[in-house]
Design a protein around this motif. Structure first.
Motif, PDB file in Angstrom:
ATOM      1  N   LYS A  97      13.455 -77.317 -35.690  1.00 46.67           N
ATOM      2  CA  LYS A  97      13.744 -76.033 -35.047  1.00 46.67           C
ATOM      3  C   LYS A  97      13.433 -76.166 -33.564  1.00 46.67           C
ATOM      4  O   LYS A  97      12.345 -76.616 -33.184  1.00 46.67           O
ATOM      5  N   ASP A  98      14.423 -75.807 -32.725  1.00 46.88           N
ATOM      6  CA  ASP A  98      14.254 -75.878 -31.267  1.00 46.88           C
ATOM      7  C   ASP A  98      13.766 -77.264 -30.826  1.00 46.88           C
ATOM      8  O   ASP A  98      12.865 -77.388 -29.994  1.00 46.88           O
ATOM      9  N   ILE A  99      14.375 -78.293 -31.368  1.00 47.15           N
ATOM     10  CA  ILE A  99      13.957 -79.653 -31.053  1.00 47.15           C
ATOM     11  C   ILE A  99      14.625 -80.111 -29.759  1.00 47.15           C
ATOM     12  O   ILE A  99      15.761 -79.727 -29.452  1.00 47.15           O
ATOM     13  N   SER A 100      13.933 -80.922 -28.991  1.00 44.65           N
ATOM     14  CA  SER A 100      14.490 -81.411 -27.734  1.00 44.65           C
ATOM     15  C   SER A 100      15.474 -82.535 -28.001  1.00 44.65           C
ATOM     16  O   SER A 100      15.463 -83.171 -29.061  1.00 44.65           O
ATOM     17  N   SER A 188      20.014 -81.081 -31.136  1.00 48.19           N
ATOM     18  CA  SER A 188      19.169 -80.165 -30.366  1.00 48.19           C
ATOM     19  C   SER A 188      19.787 -78.768 -30.307  1.00 48.19           C
ATOM     20  O   SER A 188      19.111 -77.760 -30.541  1.00 48.19           O
ATOM     21  N   ARG A 189      21.066 -78.687 -30.010  1.00 47.40           N
ATOM     22  CA  ARG A 189      21.739 -77.396 -29.909  1.00 47.40           C
ATOM     23  C   ARG A 189      21.793 -76.688 -31.263  1.00 47.40           C
ATOM     24  O   ARG A 189      21.524 -75.483 -31.352  1.00 47.40           O
ATOM     25  N   SER A 191      19.729 -76.976 -33.660  1.00 48.50           N
ATOM     26  CA  SER A 191      18.380 -76.540 -34.030  1.00 48.50           C
ATOM     27  C   SER A 191      17.948 -75.283 -33.288  1.00 48.50           C
ATOM     28  O   SER A 191      16.964 -74.644 -33.668  1.00 48.50           O
ATOM     29  N   GLU A 192      18.667 -74.928 -32.225  1.00 51.04           N
ATOM     30  CA  GLU A 192      18.436 -73.642 -31.561  1.00 51.04           C
ATOM     31  C   GLU A 192      19.132 -72.513 -32.301  1.00 51.04           C
ATOM     32  O   GLU A 192      18.636 -71.381 -32.342  1.00 51.04           O
ATOM     33  N   GLU A 195      17.669 -73.220 -38.175  1.00 56.48           N
ATOM     34  CA  GLU A 195      16.571 -74.130 -38.478  1.00 56.48           C
ATOM     35  C   GLU A 195      17.127 -75.231 -39.370  1.00 56.48           C
ATOM     36  O   GLU A 195      17.442 -75.003 -40.537  1.00 56.48           O
TER      37      GLU A 195
END
Length: 234
Positions: A97-100, A188-189, A191-192, A195
């Motif tokens: 979740k919200d991963i770079s 990354s996108r 995960s924004e 989840e």
């Protein structure tokens, strides 16, 4: 606990080097992620944020194929323009979740070659009406996917030829370096927006050269280092 109807079966993809299966949770697809394909579909391939759609994860939609194996695929109903789209498939092995972008490779389980089969005439009809694409993209047997190669055996896959032939004639040929949005950026996108969970698949987009197949045609889809899948249209 019991169910009022029999629970649906879990789809499991083959995994290289093991008898175990990879359970499929969700199937995300990236639209127009190669510039040349975007142009052939009538769009400007500028690097806008990627957009996504989904395919079902049931056994009637996701079709596991052995590495270098062959399957028969039924020609779907209500279409006269049945298209192939060869794609690199990324399998997610950890929740995210919200991963770079920098950390995205750490959640990849592995890779496979897949086909995003498309009822193009139905997709175009929905597009012209401003409606969702499900009838064009999310039908039965629309996602043949080959054996997964774990990332331990490939490291992060950022380079490799991708191609598709029909009856021995090359129709699609490119390299995954030409992805507009690289796999780490896509993860990354996504995960924004969602989840991501272990078991998710991402079909990363197709290069130029998409086109129709008919009954009796044989497609061979390859991604360098991941083997091939052969699909006979019946």
């Amino acid at each position: 606990m019991s169910y009022v109807i029999e629970p649906f079966k879990q789809v499991g993809l083959n995994v290289e080097g093991t008898e175990d299966k990879f359970p499929v949770r969700r199937v995300y697809c990236v639209g127009r992620n190669y510039a040349a394909h975007a142009r052939e579909m009538g769009f400007d391939p500028d690097r806008n944020p990627p957009f996504f759609f989904c395919k079902p994860n049931d056994p009637e939609s996701v079709v596991p194929v052995a590495k270098d194996g062959t399957i028969d695929l039924p020609y779907p109903p209500l279409t006269e323009n049945y298209h192939y789209e060869v794609e690199l498939v990324v399998a997610i092995g950890k929740d995210a979740k919200d991963i770079s972008v920098e950390d995205a490779k750490n959640v990849i389980f592995g890779y496979a070659v897949g086909l995003d089969m498309t009822r193009r005439d139905l997709q175009m009809e929905m597009r012209e009406q401003g409606r969702p694409w499900e009838v064009g993209k999310a039908f039965d047997y629309s996602a043949p996917i080959g054996e997964l190669t774990p990332i331990d055996g490939t490291n992060e896959l950022t380079n490799g030829n991708i191609e598709l032939t029909v009856n021995g004639e090359t129709k699609q040929q490119s390299n995954i370096t030409h992805l507009i949005w690289k796999t780490a950026e896509v993860i990354s996108r996504l995960s924004e927006l969602f989840e991501l969970k272990a078991g998710d698949l991402i079909m990363t987009g197709t290069p130029e050269g998409v086109g129709p197949v008919v009954k009796g045609d044989t497609m061979v889809a390859r991604v360098e280092g991941l083997g091939s899948i052969t699909v006979n249209v019946k």
